[in-house]
Design an enzyme around this catalytic site. Structure first.
Site, mmCIF file in Angstrom:
data_model
loop_
_atom_site.group_PDB
_atom_site.id
_atom_site.type_symbol
_atom_site.label_atom_id
_atom_site.label_comp_id
_atom_site.label_asym_id
_atom_site.label_seq_id
_atom_site.Cartn_x
_atom_site.Cartn_y
_atom_site.Cartn_z
ATOM 1 N N ASP A 189 0.868 -1.172 0.000
ATOM 2 C CA ASP A 189 0.000 0.000 0.000
ATOM 3 C C ASP A 189 0.911 1.229 0.000
ATOM 4 O OD1 ASP A 189 -1.565 2.199 0.716
ATOM 5 O OD2 ASP A 189 -3.018 0.934 1.757
ATOM 6 N N TYR B 262 -5.412 11.024 -3.516
ATOM 7 C CA TYR B 262 -5.865 12.319 -2.983
ATOM 8 C C TYR B 262 -4.936 12.861 -1.914
ATOM 9 C CZ TYR B 262 -8.140 8.912 0.152
ATOM 10 O OH TYR B 262 -8.405 7.846 0.977
ATOM 11 N N LYS B 263 -3.850 12.134 -1.599
ATOM 12 C CA LYS B 263 -2.891 12.625 -0.600
ATOM 13 C C LYS B 263 -1.790 13.400 -1.333
ATOM 14 C CE LYS B 263 -4.487 9.136 2.582
ATOM 15 N NZ LYS B 263 -4.412 7.730 2.998
HETATM 16 C C1 LIG Z 1 -5.578 6.935 3.097
HETATM 17 C C2 LIG Z 1 -5.342 5.476 3.174
HETATM 18 C C3 LIG Z 1 -6.299 4.559 2.722
HETATM 19 C C4 LIG Z 1 -7.629 5.046 2.217
HETATM 20 O O1 LIG Z 1 -8.366 4.083 1.598
HETATM 21 P P1 LIG Z 1 -9.688 4.499 0.785
HETATM 22 O O2 LIG Z 1 -10.241 3.230 0.321
HETATM 23 O O3 LIG Z 1 -9.253 5.432 -0.299
HETATM 24 O O4 LIG Z 1 -10.592 5.231 1.708
HETATM 25 C C5 LIG Z 1 -5.989 3.210 2.771
HETATM 26 N N1 LIG Z 1 -4.803 2.777 3.236
HETATM 27 C C6 LIG Z 1 -3.861 3.641 3.696
HETATM 28 C C7 LIG Z 1 -2.564 3.135 4.191
HETATM 29 C C8 LIG Z 1 -4.120 5.005 3.688
HETATM 30 O O5 LIG Z 1 -3.204 5.846 4.141
#
Ligand SMILES: *Cc1c(COP(=O)(O)O)cnc(C)c1O
Length: 410
Positions: free
Chosen positions: A196, A221-222
């Site tokens: 991830d 979106y980050k």
């Molecule tokens: C922000 C984030 C997510 C977000 O997942 P969404 O399905 O987009 O809401 C997942 N895993 C990590 C490690 C994150 O930092």
């Protein structure tokens, strides 16, 4: 960088090779925005592109725009632009769905193909990642998920491990794992590794090809600034031609518009699409990806490290006697692009900072996170933010009741 004055910070900004990138974003000059690791700022050009898409491509072009405006392969084109940032070939990345859904598809694909054994992750992994790992492990082979402390992950990879999955940069501490070393250890015991990249893509140079990575997912979106809920991405190494998404939808078909009765997967990561892509959101993301077109990620990394070091040294100098601690690795080489400080009143302090125009966020139980988006964060922003933090702590105004009203999103 101990004892920097504000003038030192100004000099660092004047010498910053990325300083000009700040103009690629619509930033409110009255705010210090250090939360781009949660929601990146609005890139210049997104609003105009969306206006044009809505009025012309949708409003006038209507269904013809699937062909005439190239909507039909937009998600693949944006995935190809993103590929450079993760060290992938263009066909190995596609934009689709959310990170949670993509992780499910990636884990499902990998576990359906994996030999017997456990799923290994770390116990501080992001909550959605833990929830999805449990579900996928259960559904694909009735497997057990083994959770170990992040510091022990590498050593916990052993025969009987079928798959290793975790987050490259920890959302709490900012700790950066050695992606290549973990992947190699997984491969040595015959396991696959699923990464991830949510808190690293766009901030940390990533080379999935060189690391021999199997699958990866991440959000946009980050640090990629794609906008709230912008679609996530999936990376599938080209050699894994046999891995199949468990959500075998028509947009992952090799010929979607042949409307055939049997599923035949598309080549490349495109087969990990499921349904119709959210064109408005993907179009906004395309503008955000173009911000990175000429960016040298080694400059991004160097600036991120320098911003983090400045923040840590100023916080320790200015705030130590007020009970502030450091939750992030001190060594920039083991840190992503955010720095987390600790304080028992983290939530209230973050609210008081926001009231003073400094936007950061808190994470339970005691973290204050400072996201240092290297494309738009200035050294003076860090200097000013810590100055305000010091003032808040000295005055004790964070304990005023107005700042302890709990919002849904901390
Ligand atoms: C922000 C984030 C997510 C977000 O997942 P969404 O399905 O987009 O809401 C997942 N895993 C990590 C490690 C994150 O930092």
């Amino acid at each position: 960088v101990g004892a920097w004055t504000r003038a030192d910070a100004e000099r660092a900004d004047a010498a910053d090779p990325l300083a000009g990138c700040r103009a690629r974003f619509e930033l409110d000059p009255s705010l210090i925005y250090l939360d781009g690791n949660s929601l990146g700022p609005l890139p210049t050009g997104v609003a105009a592109r969306l206006q044009q898409l809505v009025s012309e491509e949708w409003g006038r072009g209507l269904v013809r725009s699937w062909n005439q405006a190239g909507w039909v392969d937009l998600a693949e084109r944006v995935g190809a632009k993103l590929a450079r940032l993760v060290g992938a070939a263009e066909s190995e990345v596609v934009v689709a769905d959310s990170t949670s859904v993509n992780l499910y598809k990636a884990l499902g694909a990998a576990l359906a193909a994996a030999g017997p054994g456990d799923v290994l992750t770390d116990d501080g992994n992001f909550p959605t990642d833990l929830y999805i790992a449990e579900a996928a492990a259960r559904q694909f082979g009735g497997r057990r998920v083994r959770r170990v402390p992040r510091a022990e992950l590498l050593g916990a990879i052993r025969p009987g491990t079928a798959l290793v999955t975790t987050t490259h940069v920890d959302y709490r501490s900012g700790h950066l794992l050695d992606l290549a070393a973990v992947t190699e250890a997984a491969h040595r015991v015959g396991a696959l590794a699923v990464w991830d990249l949510c808190h690293s893509v766009g901030a940390v140079p990533i080379d999935l090809s060189a690391a021999g990575a199997d699958l990866a997912v991440g959000c946009t979106y980050k640090y990629l600034n794609g906008g709230p809920g912008s679609p996530a991405f999936v990376y599938v190494a080209g050699r894994h031609r046999d891995l199949r998404s468990p959500v075998s939808g028509w947009f992952g078909h090799e010929d979607t518009f042949a409307f055939g009765p049997e599923y035949r997967p598309a080549a490349g990561a495109a087969r990990f699409q499921a349904g119709t892509p959210p064109i408005l959101a993907v179009a906004a993301l395309e503008v955000a990806m173009d911000v990175f077109a000429d960016i040298d990620m080694s400059q991004v990394r160097a600036k991120s490290a320098a911003l983090g070091e400045l923040l840590i040294s100023l916080a320790e100098e200015r705030c130590r006697e007020h009970g502030i601690g450091l939750a992030s690795p001190r060594d920039a080489a083991s840190r992503g692009s955010h720095v987390s400080l600790t304080h028992p009143d983290a939530y209230e302090i973050v609210q008081a900072l926001a009231a003073a125009g400094v936007i950061v966020d808190s994470r339970p139980p005691d973290l204050i996170r400072f996201g240092l988006g290297p494309l738009y964060t200035r050294f003076v922003d860090v200097w000013d933010a810590i100055q305000v933090l010091g003032e808040v702590l000295e005055s004790g105004r964070h304990v005023a009741s107005a700042h302890s009203t709990r919002h849904v999103v901390p």
